[in-house]
Motif scaffolding. Structure first.
Motif, PDB file in Angstrom:
ATOM      1  N   ALA A 306       0.833  -1.198   0.000  1.00 56.19           N
ATOM      2  CA  ALA A 306       0.000   0.000   0.000  1.00 56.19           C
ATOM      3  C   ALA A 306       0.873   1.255   0.000  1.00 56.19           C
ATOM      4  N   GLU A 307       1.918   1.226   0.787  1.00 53.25           N
ATOM      5  CA  GLU A 307       2.801   2.397   0.820  1.00 53.25           C
ATOM      6  C   GLU A 307       3.446   2.640  -0.535  1.00 53.25           C
ATOM      7  N   MET A 308       3.854   1.581  -1.171  1.00 51.88           N
ATOM      8  CA  MET A 308       4.417   1.697  -2.510  1.00 51.88           C
ATOM      9  C   MET A 308       3.411   2.338  -3.449  1.00 51.88           C
ATOM     10  N   LEU A 309       2.209   1.839  -3.410  1.00 49.96           N
ATOM     11  CA  LEU A 309       1.195   2.318  -4.337  1.00 49.96           C
ATOM     12  C   LEU A 309       0.885   3.792  -4.101  1.00 49.96           C
ATOM     13  N   VAL A 310       0.815   4.175  -2.838  1.00 48.34           N
ATOM     14  CA  VAL A 310       0.550   5.576  -2.524  1.00 48.34           C
ATOM     15  C   VAL A 310       1.624   6.458  -3.147  1.00 48.34           C
ATOM     16  N   LYS A 311       2.858   6.029  -3.032  1.00 49.60           N
ATOM     17  CA  LYS A 311       3.944   6.812  -3.638  1.00 49.60           C
ATOM     18  C   LYS A 311       3.788   6.885  -5.150  1.00 49.60           C
ATOM     19  N   LEU A 312       3.522   5.762  -5.746  1.00 55.13           N
ATOM     20  CA  LEU A 312       3.359   5.743  -7.204  1.00 55.13           C
ATOM     21  C   LEU A 312       2.242   6.691  -7.634  1.00 55.13           C
TER      22      LEU A 312
END
Lengths: 349, 349
Positions: A306-312
């Motif tokens: 989820a954190e990755m996706l938020v950054k993306l």
DNA sequence: TTGTAGGCGTTATCAG
DNA sequence: CTGATAACGCCTACAA
């Protein structure tokens, strides 16, 4: 009953623009005006229409989580809730909403991808437990393009994923058995459409090789991730030419099935045949004997993805685009220590 | 890269209106025109912007599913995936999307309700496993108003819900024990914030009364739905003045914890103390001995709730607004049959 | 059977 | 700091 900016603006004696600014915490609003607007907002119980906002800003603040068909079955126990919990904990932090996409059939899945992904309804996608087949869909996502993070490794260039180290985990499990003295270590595989299934098989083979044990097809039986599948596979092994003294099952469910088969043959777990599972699902510690297994950091996989996706979604760079989390061998009671003796006891049926 | 009605209209040599009509399967379009439009749609890979559509029609085609904090813990095992599977199978049929709302804390929950429900993002709500506390939120939903279906009974007028018959299920479990000859039947309760917890307690008490057994506080211990809670509660009972010869635990997890406590005391399940659980979660049949328990039709609860909600959203009448599904006692091996003897064997520690 | 025009509620632009 | 205006993409009277 439902109010809009217009109503708030009128009540506060300000313009729609100003109200909008206040709602979006734009600092360029005089304190006094802001207070008046907030008062009106409170009075009316106003809350912006997120649909209208999404249309205008082209951001829906919604993240899609895709559960491919069959996954909830494969990872029935705590996997699904845990991973979702991990994801939501992060999304809630960022005021993002979660669209759960769960196809019940292949055709449904196809439709979901073709329609939903174009509908601007979601800003990004988390794909749980990808199968090799999912490649076509992943490529579609790129075309749109729509940020995407997988949970589980995927053999594709420039892709973002979080996974657990299936290969190393399997390796550790098998090495544990070998270190206990076992030389005929069997393997009950899952299906090979899931990446993890292949990786765990790999780990098994590498461990054998590292310890100079020859790979032997007779010691491998194919399961389907289910308890029944594990049971059947174990029966095969028990009725085979070479009965293993220890078995690594690609997941806990199959391990439990295998335990059942072994007991039915009148053999004892750990004493006669050692068993290791994978995932450390909830029931692993309930069964008898408690199962030695490889623990997977499920919750963390969810949060990291989820954190990755938020950054993306925010256009930020994702530092390591691919993360493999370590597993941990949990030693319980399903593997014995008196192996030398054991090897003699087990006889072909 | 992303096209709109306008693009399609231009390519097909038609107006936006006509394209819209075709997309919405409005029959009043000449066959030839429709063909041209569909050709253009295909060529461009056009798919309507669901956000814009939602803004215009005031229908988002999204259903919210709310998992109150703690539920995924209480019903950890197969409950959550099963119920979601049931819900999605119906929603997919109706081309509705699923918004998963899972709060991790009480304050988060509060915020979610106040904001989301006003945001026009969802057309209806399914509330999984309501607690008594949820009343305030349910009333808010009515105010909006937003169609709402609960999974689990709720003591409120004119409300829609689907639940399983907790009371009757508990009754059956306890009666089963009594019919086996037990007269000191203990109860390990869950917490009483969940409706089901209270209903199961009720069922226990009614069964005692029906069979002329007096309710005895000494035979009841409070758990918290968890394995550890069940373990602690059972220890209390074992150390009490009156040790029960049989125990009904309000869920399987606590039953498993109780089993552990009993074993640790050197007593045997079924032979010394009989145990019944509730829900028939996946591990109920894995533990030793396999657990006698009350099966709950989880998947069906999900499908029925979703079907109800779909009707409500479409303004149709929901025939019986409140449905209670029957449970089924699954008899395995955790209850013995030689009770007379047993009653003598069990002594206060 | 088809097209024109207006508006859903918001935010972005640009001028004051 | 504030406000008028346009536009996001679609659907739906209403008119033709």
């Amino acid at each position: 009953m439902l109010f809009t900016v217009k109503d708030v603006a009128r009540l506060a004696g300000a313009s729609k623009t100003t109200v909008s600014r206040v709602m979006n915490k734009n600092p360029k609003v005089k304190f006094e005006t802001k207070t008046r607007v907030l008062q009106a907002v409170k009075e009316l119980g106003y809350s912006p229409n997120s649909i209208a906002r999404a249309l205008r800003t082209k951001k829906s603040d919604v993240v899609g989580v895709i559960i491919p068909r069959g996954v909830e079955y494969v990872f029935s126990d705590p996997f699904f809730p845990e991973i979702i919990k991990g994801i939501t904990s992060v999304l809630n932090l960022h005021n993002l909403n979660l669209h759960l996409i769960m196809s019940n059939s292949e055709s449904e899945q196809r439709e979901i991808y073709s329609g939903l992904l174009r509908s601007r309804r979601i800003d990004g996608v988390i794909l749980i437990c990808s199968r090799f087949d999912d490649k076509q869909y992943i490529l579609k996502l790129r075309k749109v393009p729509l940020p995407c993070v997988l949970i589980s490794r995927f053999p594709l260039e420039k892709i973002n994923y979080v996974g657990c180290d299936n290969k190393q985990g399997a390796y550790n499990a098998v090495e544990h058995l070998i270190n206990l003295g076992h030389r005929r270590v069997g393997f009950i595989s899952g299906s090979f459409d899931f990446i993890g299934g292949v990786d765990r098989f790999e780990g098994y083979k590498i461990a054998l090789k590292k310890h100079n044990l020859e790979y032997d097809n007779e010691l491998v039986a194919k399961g389907d991730w289910t308890r029944e599948g594990g049971y059947q596979a174990m029966c095969e092994l028990l009725n085979g030419v070479k009965v293993p003294t220890a078995v690594f099952a690609a997941n806990d469910q199959m391990a439990v099935g295998a335990v059942k088969a072994i007991k039915e043959k009148g053999l004892q777990i750990s004493k006669d045949i050692a068993i290791v599972g994978f995932s450390d699902t909830q029931f692993a510690s309930y069964v008898e004997p408690p199962l030695t297994t490889v623990r997977e950091p499920t919750y963390e996989e969810g949060t990291l993805a989820a954190e990755m996706l938020v950054k993306l979604i925010n256009g930020q760079e994702v530092k390591p685009p691919q993360v493999i989390l370590p597993t941990k061998l949990i030693i319980r009671e399903s593997c014995g220590y008196n192996v030398k003796k054991m090897a003699k006891v087990v006889i072909k049926q």
